[in-house]
Design an enzyme around this catalytic site. Structure first.
Site, PDB file in Angstrom:
ATOM      1  N   SER A 163       0.846  -1.199   0.000  1.00  0.00           N
ATOM      2  CA  SER A 163       0.000   0.000   0.000  1.00  0.00           C
ATOM      3  C   SER A 163       0.875   1.240   0.000  1.00  0.00           C
ATOM      4  O   SER A 163       1.960   1.240   0.603  1.00  0.00           O
ATOM      5  CB  SER A 163      -0.905   0.021   1.238  1.00  0.00           C
ATOM      6  OG  SER A 163      -1.628   1.238   1.316  1.00  0.00           O
ATOM      7  N   TYR A 174      -1.120   0.006  10.421  1.00  0.00           N
ATOM      8  CA  TYR A 174      -1.353  -0.525   9.071  1.00  0.00           C
ATOM      9  C   TYR A 174      -0.163  -0.221   8.174  1.00  0.00           C
ATOM     10  O   TYR A 174       0.272  -1.086   7.392  1.00  0.00           O
ATOM     11  CB  TYR A 174      -2.623   0.096   8.510  1.00  0.00           C
ATOM     12  CG  TYR A 174      -2.930  -0.264   7.074  1.00  0.00           C
ATOM     13  CD1 TYR A 174      -3.335  -1.540   6.732  1.00  0.00           C
ATOM     14  CD2 TYR A 174      -2.830   0.693   6.065  1.00  0.00           C
ATOM     15  CE1 TYR A 174      -3.632  -1.873   5.414  1.00  0.00           C
ATOM     16  CE2 TYR A 174      -3.126   0.373   4.747  1.00  0.00           C
ATOM     17  CZ  TYR A 174      -3.513  -0.913   4.425  1.00  0.00           C
ATOM     18  OH  TYR A 174      -3.803  -1.233   3.120  1.00  0.00           O
TER      19      TYR A 174
END
Length: 279
Positions: A163, A174
């Protein structure tokens, strides 16, 4: 296919993008994780049309509906439910694939996703652990489970999904997990090259998708949580040159290309697919 689930019915019957390449994955066995919805489903739909024999893995039983819909279109598709946050779950998925097809030519690791959205000082320790468990371990365990099979075969391709949120607001745990996915990609590529195995990744940016049938986490509650989430949306758009979210097909296309033989001289790389945001 489940007649009482219109979202899944629509997903299985959705028209393909014009850019798919018929036959590109003919005779290839492709295992896709997180295949019940979102990017994983878009990849499965496209790669099925390109001739692959599929193993679709998800923790949600919706994956069986997706597979049934594809089989109705004469696609070979095995579906497996597994908890990929554990090595046992990953190994069960790989074992099912090898039992059915005898090998895995391509592994596409798509599981992960932000659970909470807030400044780092507001994360409880157990929330940090859950974020890492959700977005790092499924890729790590699947690579560990599948890699020996590819070593035995002397070939294979692994496509991980990282990501660009490794640089982003309100998602530090994350970001750490997805940074780990990028590191797995570069390090495992060095080990895999001697065995004829390529390991690559994409780093998606913000992506528009239908409402998820299985939620990643609790919806924002209260004005403060909603404001923190809006900061993510605003920062994601502001960080792109194109000033918009991408589509599922815009994420699936690069993943499928990297998985294909057309990308045979690419390994160890992570491709940002985020409208110019490099993360």
């Amino acid at each position: 296919m489940s007649a009482d689930n219109p979202a899944v019915n629509h997903a299985a019957a959705a028209p393909l993008p014009e850019s798919f390449h018929a036959g590109r994955f003919a005779s290839k066995v492709v295992l896709i994780t997180g295949a019940a919805q979102g990017i994983g489903w878009a990849v499965a739909r496209r790669i099925a049309a390109e001739g692959a024999e599929l193993v679709l893995v998800d923790r949600s039983p919706l994956v069986h509906d997706i597979a049934e819909g594809l089989r109705a279109q004469d696609v070979k598709a095995l579906s497996v439910t597994a908890d990929l946050e554990t090595f046992e779950g990953a190994l069960a998925a790989v074992t099912a694939a090898v039992t059915e097809y005898g090998r895995i030519d391509v592994l596409i690791n798509n599981v992960g996703g932000t659970i909470w959205a807030k400044p780092f000082e507001h994360y409880a320790p157990e929330e940090i652990q859950k974020e890492i468990q959700r977005s790092l371990f499924p890729t790590l365990w699947m690579c560990r489970a599948a890699f020996p099979e590819m070593v035995k075969a002397g070939s294979g391709t692994i496509v991980n999904v990282s990501s660009v949120a490794t640089r982003g607001l309100n998602r530090v745990p994350y970001a750490g997990a997805k940074g780990g996915v990028k590191a797995i990609t570069s390090a495992l590529a060095m080990e895999g090259a001697a065995h004829g195995i390529r390991v690559v990744a994409t780093a998606p940016g913000g992506t528009e998708a239908p409402e998820r049938q299985v939620k990643r986490g609790p919806a924002p509650e209260g004005e403060q949580e909603k404001a923190w989430y809006q900061q993510i949306v605003d920062q994601t758009i502001d960080s792109t040159l194109m000033k918009r979210y991408g589509t599922l097909d815009e994420q699936a296309g690069p993943i499928v290309f990297l998985a294909s033989d057309e990308a045979s001289y690419i390994t160890g790389s992570t491709l940002a697919v985020a409208g110019g945001d490099l993360g």
